[in-house]
Design a protein around this motif. Sequence first.
Motif, PDB file in Angstrom:
ATOM      1  N   LYS A 270      13.450  -9.809 -33.006  1.00 14.96           N
ATOM      2  CA  LYS A 270      14.775  -9.397 -33.504  1.00 14.96           C
ATOM      3  C   LYS A 270      14.632  -8.673 -34.856  1.00 14.96           C
ATOM      4  O   LYS A 270      15.226  -7.614 -35.069  1.00 14.96           O
ATOM      5  CB  LYS A 270      15.681 -10.623 -33.647  1.00 14.96           C
ATOM      6  CG  LYS A 270      17.003 -10.285 -34.282  1.00 14.96           C
ATOM      7  CD  LYS A 270      18.112 -11.177 -33.831  1.00 14.96           C
ATOM      8  CE  LYS A 270      19.383 -10.766 -34.534  1.00 14.96           C
ATOM      9  NZ  LYS A 270      20.289 -10.050 -33.739  1.00 14.96           N
ATOM     10  N   SER A 273      13.163  -5.277 -34.345  1.00 17.08           N
ATOM     11  CA  SER A 273      14.156  -4.375 -33.748  1.00 17.08           C
ATOM     12  C   SER A 273      15.125  -3.857 -34.839  1.00 17.08           C
ATOM     13  O   SER A 273      15.469  -2.675 -34.876  1.00 17.08           O
ATOM     14  CB  SER A 273      14.893  -5.129 -32.646  1.00 17.08           C
ATOM     15  OG  SER A 273      16.118  -4.553 -32.383  1.00 17.08           O
ATOM     16  N   ARG A 277      15.815  -0.020 -36.094  1.00 15.90           N
ATOM     17  CA  ARG A 277      17.154   0.583 -36.054  1.00 15.90           C
ATOM     18  C   ARG A 277      17.599   1.059 -37.428  1.00 15.90           C
ATOM     19  O   ARG A 277      18.337   2.038 -37.540  1.00 15.90           O
ATOM     20  CB  ARG A 277      18.143  -0.367 -35.404  1.00 15.90           C
ATOM     21  CG  ARG A 277      17.975  -0.244 -33.880  1.00 15.90           C
ATOM     22  CD  ARG A 277      18.583  -1.303 -33.045  1.00 15.90           C
ATOM     23  NE  ARG A 277      19.919  -1.677 -33.426  1.00 15.90           N
ATOM     24  CZ  ARG A 277      20.329  -2.947 -33.530  1.00 15.90           C
ATOM     25  NH1 ARG A 277      19.489  -3.937 -33.306  1.00 15.90           N
ATOM     26  NH2 ARG A 277      21.561  -3.214 -33.847  1.00 15.90           N
ATOM     27  N   VAL A 281      15.854   4.398 -35.104  1.00 13.77           N
ATOM     28  CA  VAL A 281      15.105   4.414 -33.846  1.00 13.77           C
ATOM     29  C   VAL A 281      15.502   3.198 -33.018  1.00 13.77           C
ATOM     30  O   VAL A 281      15.594   2.085 -33.546  1.00 13.77           O
ATOM     31  CB  VAL A 281      13.573   4.340 -34.132  1.00 13.77           C
ATOM     32  CG1 VAL A 281      12.787   4.373 -32.834  1.00 13.77           C
ATOM     33  CG2 VAL A 281      13.148   5.463 -35.060  1.00 13.77           C
ATOM     34  N   SER A 282      15.751   3.409 -31.706  1.00 17.73           N
ATOM     35  CA  SER A 282      16.057   2.273 -30.822  1.00 17.73           C
ATOM     36  C   SER A 282      14.832   1.926 -29.992  1.00 17.73           C
ATOM     37  O   SER A 282      14.506   2.659 -29.058  1.00 17.73           O
ATOM     38  CB  SER A 282      17.155   2.639 -29.831  1.00 17.73           C
ATOM     39  OG  SER A 282      18.348   2.735 -30.463  1.00 17.73           O
ATOM     40  N   PRO A 283      14.180   0.819 -30.301  1.00 21.30           N
ATOM     41  CA  PRO A 283      13.032   0.466 -29.456  1.00 21.30           C
ATOM     42  C   PRO A 283      13.506  -0.162 -28.150  1.00 21.30           C
ATOM     43  O   PRO A 283      14.597  -0.720 -28.088  1.00 21.30           O
ATOM     44  CB  PRO A 283      12.295  -0.576 -30.302  1.00 21.30           C
ATOM     45  CG  PRO A 283      13.355  -1.222 -31.127  1.00 21.30           C
ATOM     46  CD  PRO A 283      14.433  -0.188 -31.354  1.00 21.30           C
ATOM     47  N   PHE A 295      19.956  -8.543 -28.727  1.00 24.66           N
ATOM     48  CA  PHE A 295      19.527  -7.137 -28.839  1.00 24.66           C
ATOM     49  C   PHE A 295      20.587  -6.203 -28.251  1.00 24.66           C
ATOM     50  O   PHE A 295      21.384  -6.620 -27.410  1.00 24.66           O
ATOM     51  CB  PHE A 295      18.204  -6.943 -28.075  1.00 24.66           C
ATOM     52  CG  PHE A 295      17.091  -7.824 -28.563  1.00 24.66           C
ATOM     53  CD1 PHE A 295      16.352  -7.478 -29.690  1.00 24.66           C
ATOM     54  CD2 PHE A 295      16.781  -9.018 -27.902  1.00 24.66           C
ATOM     55  CE1 PHE A 295      15.322  -8.295 -30.144  1.00 24.66           C
ATOM     56  CE2 PHE A 295      15.767  -9.844 -28.351  1.00 24.66           C
ATOM     57  CZ  PHE A 295      15.026  -9.480 -29.478  1.00 24.66           C
ATOM     58  N   PRO A 296      20.574  -4.917 -28.693  1.00 27.61           N
ATOM     59  CA  PRO A 296      21.515  -3.963 -28.083  1.00 27.61           C
ATOM     60  C   PRO A 296      21.247  -3.850 -26.588  1.00 27.61           C
ATOM     61  O   PRO A 296      20.089  -3.832 -26.171  1.00 27.61           O
ATOM     62  CB  PRO A 296      21.176  -2.634 -28.785  1.00 27.61           C
ATOM     63  CG  PRO A 296      20.378  -2.988 -29.973  1.00 27.61           C
ATOM     64  CD  PRO A 296      19.723  -4.293 -29.714  1.00 27.61           C
ATOM     65  N   ARG A 298      21.656  -1.468 -24.345  1.00 27.33           N
ATOM     66  CA  ARG A 298      21.209  -0.221 -23.701  1.00 27.33           C
ATOM     67  C   ARG A 298      19.696  -0.182 -23.454  1.00 27.33           C
ATOM     68  O   ARG A 298      19.240   0.298 -22.431  1.00 27.33           O
ATOM     69  CB  ARG A 298      21.642   0.973 -24.560  1.00 27.33           C
ATOM     70  CG  ARG A 298      21.878   2.249 -23.773  1.00 27.33           C
ATOM     71  CD  ARG A 298      22.401   3.356 -24.688  1.00 27.33           C
ATOM     72  NE  ARG A 298      21.538   3.542 -25.855  1.00 27.33           N
ATOM     73  CZ  ARG A 298      20.398   4.212 -25.842  1.00 27.33           C
ATOM     74  NH1 ARG A 298      19.973   4.781 -24.742  1.00 27.33           N
ATOM     75  NH2 ARG A 298      19.684   4.329 -26.954  1.00 27.33           N
ATOM     76  N   THR A 299      18.928  -0.709 -24.390  1.00 29.01           N
ATOM     77  CA  THR A 299      17.466  -0.614 -24.231  1.00 29.01           C
ATOM     78  C   THR A 299      16.835  -1.989 -24.016  1.00 29.01           C
ATOM     79  O   THR A 299      15.641  -2.182 -24.255  1.00 29.01           O
ATOM     80  CB  THR A 299      16.815   0.072 -25.454  1.00 29.01           C
ATOM     81  OG1 THR A 299      17.283  -0.579 -26.633  1.00 29.01           O
ATOM     82  CG2 THR A 299      17.122   1.556 -25.490  1.00 29.01           C
ATOM     83  N   GLN A 325      13.881   5.953 -19.939  1.00 25.14           N
ATOM     84  CA  GLN A 325      14.858   6.083 -21.032  1.00 25.14           C
ATOM     85  C   GLN A 325      14.247   6.750 -22.259  1.00 25.14           C
ATOM     86  O   GLN A 325      14.900   6.867 -23.287  1.00 25.14           O
ATOM     87  CB  GLN A 325      15.413   4.698 -21.396  1.00 25.14           C
ATOM     88  CG  GLN A 325      16.313   4.143 -20.324  1.00 25.14           C
ATOM     89  CD  GLN A 325      16.873   2.771 -20.698  1.00 25.14           C
ATOM     90  OE1 GLN A 325      16.751   1.834 -19.937  1.00 25.14           O
ATOM     91  NE2 GLN A 325      17.472   2.655 -21.879  1.00 25.14           N
ATOM     92  N   VAL A 327      12.109   5.730 -24.506  1.00 21.61           N
ATOM     93  CA  VAL A 327      11.924   5.013 -25.770  1.00 21.61           C
ATOM     94  C   VAL A 327      10.482   5.269 -26.230  1.00 21.61           C
ATOM     95  O   VAL A 327       9.580   5.446 -25.411  1.00 21.61           O
ATOM     96  CB  VAL A 327      12.185   3.486 -25.635  1.00 21.61           C
ATOM     97  CG1 VAL A 327      13.592   3.214 -25.184  1.00 21.61           C
ATOM     98  CG2 VAL A 327      11.168   2.834 -24.702  1.00 21.61           C
TER      99      VAL A 327
END
Length: 358
Positions: A270, A273, A277, A281-283, A295-296, A298-299, A325, A327
């Motif tokens: 967490k 991540s 962000r 950047v979205s891992p 976690f978000p 989407r990813t 996606q 990433v």
Amino acid sequence: MTTTRSSHGDLFCCSTMRTRLLHTRDDRRQASIAAAARLIRDGALVAFPTETVYGLGASVYNIRAVKNIFRVKGRPQDNPLIVHIRSLDQVWMLADSVPVMFWMLARKFMPGPLTLVVKKSAAVPEIVTAGLQTVAIRMPDHPVARSLLHHASVPIVAPSANISGRPSPTTARHVWDDMHGKIAAILDGGPCDIGLESTVLDITRTVPVILRPGGIAREQIEKVLGMRIRTARPTRKRPASPGMKYKHYAPRAEVVLFEGKRPAVLRAMKHASLRFRARGVSPGIMAEASAASMFPRRTFFSLGSSGARSAAQRLFDGFRTLDRQHVATILCQGFEEASIGSALMNRLRKAAGRTVRV
Ligand code: TXA
Ligand code: MG
């Protein structure tokens, strides 16, 4: 777009090949499997489901077809193939001498996710074993694979049906992504149960050696044999099995593996991540289902709620899904190394560019 029949009567791959997707549901099952078996006997390549991962099959006796396997996968020539059998009577055609250990293990684990390496017979073409004097034999435990082997009547060589270096395919869609246009057909048998490849065990020595941890755990083998066995250490120099020196199972994204006690691992993931962000950047995140809310969405790719077992089943799908996606980085939860967990951590460590121990 058509398949091409050579002057030898073999069907072979060319850049314009139309790959057939053969369903195995309900009333189409027998016709699909019979068509796939005919293609294999004619020298074509057909991908099929097993309980571990999808395999890319060809007749063991068709040298041209076996060469095509290496070509379409981009597989190094020195990496031998596993020969799949439908019943133990086929072992005599493939193996020169069969140690007692073979029968002890076969009685317990065949059909199943165990591959045994024994001395090869002269009937096995050198290209199959990449020039080695040993051959790897496995009897898969998937109804579609078993029926295909039955209809084809020849043993079938099959590496995992991915482009070399990519994660192994665990659904027909994964195979399609890597192989369409290059092979004759894909038998769709739904997602694979285990999700990681078979255990490869060399029984040509007095003390057997696990060359690749997989669906059957070391302790299960030791129990049957009544002895301790060895596990080959991963090394690029003089590896025990040719496959060990190649980078495997890796997605395009960099994988960061988090190892340690479960709550600490999830906390560290967490924090990592959040740091990503903060830099915009979205891992990608791969973790157990219960961590989804941390976690978000989407990813986030869920590794299920049955620990290492569901994580193993979903691992390669996770790599491929997050690659689609785009990433750049995947943060992945590590699991306990008991039973299938050993194979899972073996694949994760091979895929990981970096490991964080907490
Ligand atoms: O679960 C599986 O084993 C799947 C399914 C399709 O059966 N097959 C699979 O094949 O994973 P492949 O080619 O991706 O991996 C076979 C591994 C390679 O690491 C190869 O080096 C090793 O088995 N191998 C094959 N024959 C060998 C031999 N004679 N001696 C030592 N290692 C061998
Ligand atoms: Mg493979």
